[in-house]
Design an enzyme around this catalytic site. Structure first.
Site, PDB file in Angstrom:
ATOM      1  N   ASP A  63      82.036  -3.787 -56.208  1.00  0.00           N
ATOM      2  CA  ASP A  63      81.184  -4.654 -57.019  1.00  0.00           C
ATOM      3  C   ASP A  63      81.004  -4.023 -58.391  1.00  0.00           C
ATOM      4  O   ASP A  63      81.065  -2.805 -58.555  1.00  0.00           O
ATOM      5  CB  ASP A  63      79.836  -4.912 -56.351  1.00  0.00           C
TER       6      ASP A  63
ATOM      7  N   GLU B  66      74.858  -8.776 -56.855  1.00  0.00           N
ATOM      8  CA  GLU B  66      73.396  -8.736 -56.783  1.00  0.00           C
ATOM      9  C   GLU B  66      72.737 -10.109 -56.879  1.00  0.00           C
ATOM     10  O   GLU B  66      71.650 -10.311 -56.329  1.00  0.00           O
ATOM     11  CB  GLU B  66      72.845  -7.855 -57.925  1.00  0.00           C
TER      12      GLU B  66
END
Length: 379
Positions: free
Chosen positions: A71, A130
């Protein structure tokens, strides 16, 4: 070439300074592409999809594709570390360690760009972990279709584990999460005339109270679930009956079946409150791609065996955590494994003071290079 210790440290520090919120990781993507372009390109094919970057490594004699996902986004947190390479972006910080994640991924890629694997490999630099289920977004738009991995792996830093330690387990590593947003609408009025109004403070309060019975009375005691309501907003002043109430929270569960069970109980309770208090309820249960990270038995057994038998690797059997991760969606579609990488810190993930120990970077690269080489020969 394989990136050196000094180069990896510089990459980590550079990335730490340019945190960006999900789907706006433009500077991050540009930096990643610059590093990737510095690597041998013989076996590499690069594709950009929005702020995602996919790098395909062609194998010598492929019959499968091994995937690695990292990520790349950051959090809306004001950094308080005092580091000389602190965030340059006001109100944003890599407080979840994605700068470490990206650096490990680039280190792995540099090795296999220099040492061609037998099988194909896909490196996915994924945005919006997120805030916007980036893994689900990419999967559903078909970004992975041309290079769909047969197995996929990923890591997350863990401040509570020793630097470079590998933590994993069979079964669920991280919980699945689901947002709760409930808006109750009644009728406002004067505090002296409650019979002429419909008080949503009372309705909202009953919703909060009844939600507390889900885990205690609807969840099997030997299983796990959490329902937390963190926000309650209603009214403007003490002598006015509020005609609306907003309640927000989160569900956490270690299996998707349990998550959906709890969601249904929340829905039933909200509908019951609306009926009991003669009001309207607008309920939004938003899970997106935040499924439980349920590790695949086969890939996880192979991974753990490698970690346990290499004397250079410190392996720790970990318990499930109620933290969420959108890797859960990918791992529900593709066989694979996620694990913890220890960074030995007194501060929790998402803390404005978090400073992961950089010694974890090369240990993470070593562990996964070792595993991928072994797995590449097995499959």
């Amino acid at each position: 070439m394989t990136l050196t210790t000094d180069e990896l440290t510089q990459i980590y520090q550079d990335l730490h300074q340019i945190p960006e919120i999900g789907l706006k990781e433009f500077e991050t993507q540009t930096y990643l592409l610059k590093v990737i372009a510095s690597l041998p390109q013989t076996w590499l094919t690069i594709k950009k999809v929005e702020t995602a970057t996919l790098v395909f490594v062609s194998g010598q004699a492929p019959h499968a594709t091994l995937g690695w996902r990292t990520d790349i986004d950051a959090l809306p947190v004001q950094e308080q570390t005092g580091l000389p390479f602190a965030s340059k972006h006001e109100g944003m910080m890599h407080a979840c360690g994605h700068d470490i994640h990206m650096t490990v991924a680039l280190g792995l890629l540099s090795y296999f760009a220099t040492n061609q694997p037998q099988n194909n490999m896909l490196f996915l630099f994924q945005p919006a972990e997120e805030n916007a289920s980036g893994g689900k977004r990419l999967y559903e738009m078909g970004a992975l279709d041309d290079w769909m991995p047969d197995e996929i792996y990923g890591l997350h830093i863990n401040p509570q584990l020793p630097t470079g330690a590998i933590g994993c387990r069979q079964g669920t590593l991280f919980a699945g999460t689901c947002e709760i947003h409930a808006h109750f609408s009644g009728k406002s009025g004067h505090a002296a005339y409650p019979h002429l109004a419909n008080d949503m403070v009372v309705a909202g309060a009953q919703f909060v109270n009844q939600i507390q019975t889900i885990v205690s009375r609807n969840v099997d005691p030997i299983q796990s679930g959490v329902v937390t309501l963190g926000q309650f907003h209603a009214g403007t002043i003490g002598n006015v009956i509020s005609g609306s109430a907003q309640v927000d929270g989160t569900i956490r569960a270690l299996t998707q079946v349990m998550n959906q069970h709890i969601q249904q109980r929340v829905r039933t309770i909200a509908e019951g409150i609306a009926l009991s208090y003669d009001c309207q309820v607008d309920l939004d249960l938003h899970q997106g791609g935040y499924y439980p990270v349920e590790n695949d038995p086969t890939t996880t057994a192979a991974f753990i065996e490698t970690m346990q038998t290499d004397p250079a690797i410190e392996y720790v059997e970990t318990e499930p955590a109620m933290t969420g991760e959108d890797f859960g969606f990918l791992i529900a579609k593709i066989h694979g494994t996620m694990f913890w990488l220890g960074v030995d810190q007194p501060y929790q993930l998402h803390s404005e003071h978090l400073v992961p120990h950089v010694g974890a970077i090369e240990k993470g690269i070593y562990a996964m290079t070792t595993y991928f080489k072994k797995r590449d020969a097995e499959i």
